[in-house]
Design an enzyme around this catalytic site. Sequence first.
Site, PDB file in Angstrom:
ATOM      1  N   GLU A  78       0.487 -47.493  17.432  1.00  0.00           N
ATOM      2  CA  GLU A  78      -0.861 -48.383  18.125  1.00  0.00           C
ATOM      3  C   GLU A  78      -0.882 -47.221  19.267  1.00  0.00           C
ATOM      4  O   GLU A  78      -2.395 -47.458  19.216  1.00  0.00           O
ATOM      5  CB  GLU A  78      -0.770 -49.242  18.289  1.00  0.00           C
ATOM      6  CG  GLU A  78       0.315 -49.192  19.596  1.00  0.00           C
ATOM      7  CD  GLU A  78       1.460 -48.861  19.901  1.00  0.00           C
ATOM      8  OE1 GLU A  78       2.378 -49.605  21.174  1.00  0.00           O
ATOM      9  OE2 GLU A  78       1.708 -48.780  18.577  1.00  0.00           O
ATOM     10  N   HIS A  84       4.986 -44.802  18.653  1.00  0.00           N
ATOM     11  CA  HIS A  84       3.969 -45.834  19.385  1.00  0.00           C
ATOM     12  C   HIS A  84       3.191 -45.410  18.025  1.00  0.00           C
ATOM     13  O   HIS A  84       1.457 -44.757  18.600  1.00  0.00           O
ATOM     14  CB  HIS A  84       3.724 -45.730  20.409  1.00  0.00           C
ATOM     15  CG  HIS A  84       4.293 -46.341  21.702  1.00  0.00           C
ATOM     16  ND1 HIS A  84       4.243 -48.138  21.330  1.00  0.00           N
ATOM     17  CD2 HIS A  84       5.165 -45.670  22.551  1.00  0.00           C
ATOM     18  CE1 HIS A  84       5.206 -48.137  22.502  1.00  0.00           C
ATOM     19  NE2 HIS A  84       5.950 -46.980  23.253  1.00  0.00           N
ATOM     20  N   CYS A  90       8.821 -48.410  18.503  1.00  0.00           N
ATOM     21  CA  CYS A  90       9.966 -47.890  19.552  1.00  0.00           C
ATOM     22  C   CYS A  90      10.840 -48.967  20.152  1.00  0.00           C
ATOM     23  O   CYS A  90      11.661 -48.619  19.340  1.00  0.00           O
ATOM     24  CB  CYS A  90       8.947 -47.709  21.292  1.00  0.00           C
ATOM     25  SG  CYS A  90       9.148 -47.253  22.849  1.00  0.00           S
TER      26      CYS A  90
END
Length: 209
Positions: free
Chosen positions: A182, A180, A79
Amino acid sequence: MIAIIDYGMGNIRSVEQALKYIGAAYIVTSDKEEIFRSDGVILPGVGAFPKAMDILEEKDLVRVLQEIGRSRKPLLGICLGMQLLFEKSEELQDCNGLSLLPGVIRKLKVPYKIPHMGWNELKKEGEIALWNGVEDGSFVYYVHSYYADCPNEIVYGVSDYGVEVPGFVAKGNIYGAQFHPEKSGDIGMQMLKNFKGVVETWKSSQLSI
């Protein structure tokens, strides 16, 4: 060991949980020596580009990250962390970045809601190690208002949001995800597993020297 850079502007907790989930050894740190001793680096980030660069400069991490980037050690920006890898940003003011990747960070000017937030399709452009097990057209999770205006040859994944947004970039040992991983479910976990594999390969190469 993967070093997650802690400079007060990162989505540290979610990155930690993801690395724990995939069984990766990691440390959360801003210590220069620990970063240099690591086998790979993740630079997360949420917030404003100029403030992030100011903090990295104050902590003497600009020099550290530039040295890591110019070595063969794997480096992944996520990001804002991805955006910091570029030459400069137009956010708030012209601000220099880490200059590890060619390009400029520009504001999204589209007829859609800003920030670009939520799930979007990621179209693969070319093949890299982090694409192993990742299907073309997978959906990933974005939260951003700026995007990288950069050469096509470093773009390995794009999403459509009124403009073609470089979702994933790479050059040598340097990787950047505008989305993202994650927070992108199984697909994101696969990408992080692939990064873990790249880190392990690099570590093995150093042991044989």
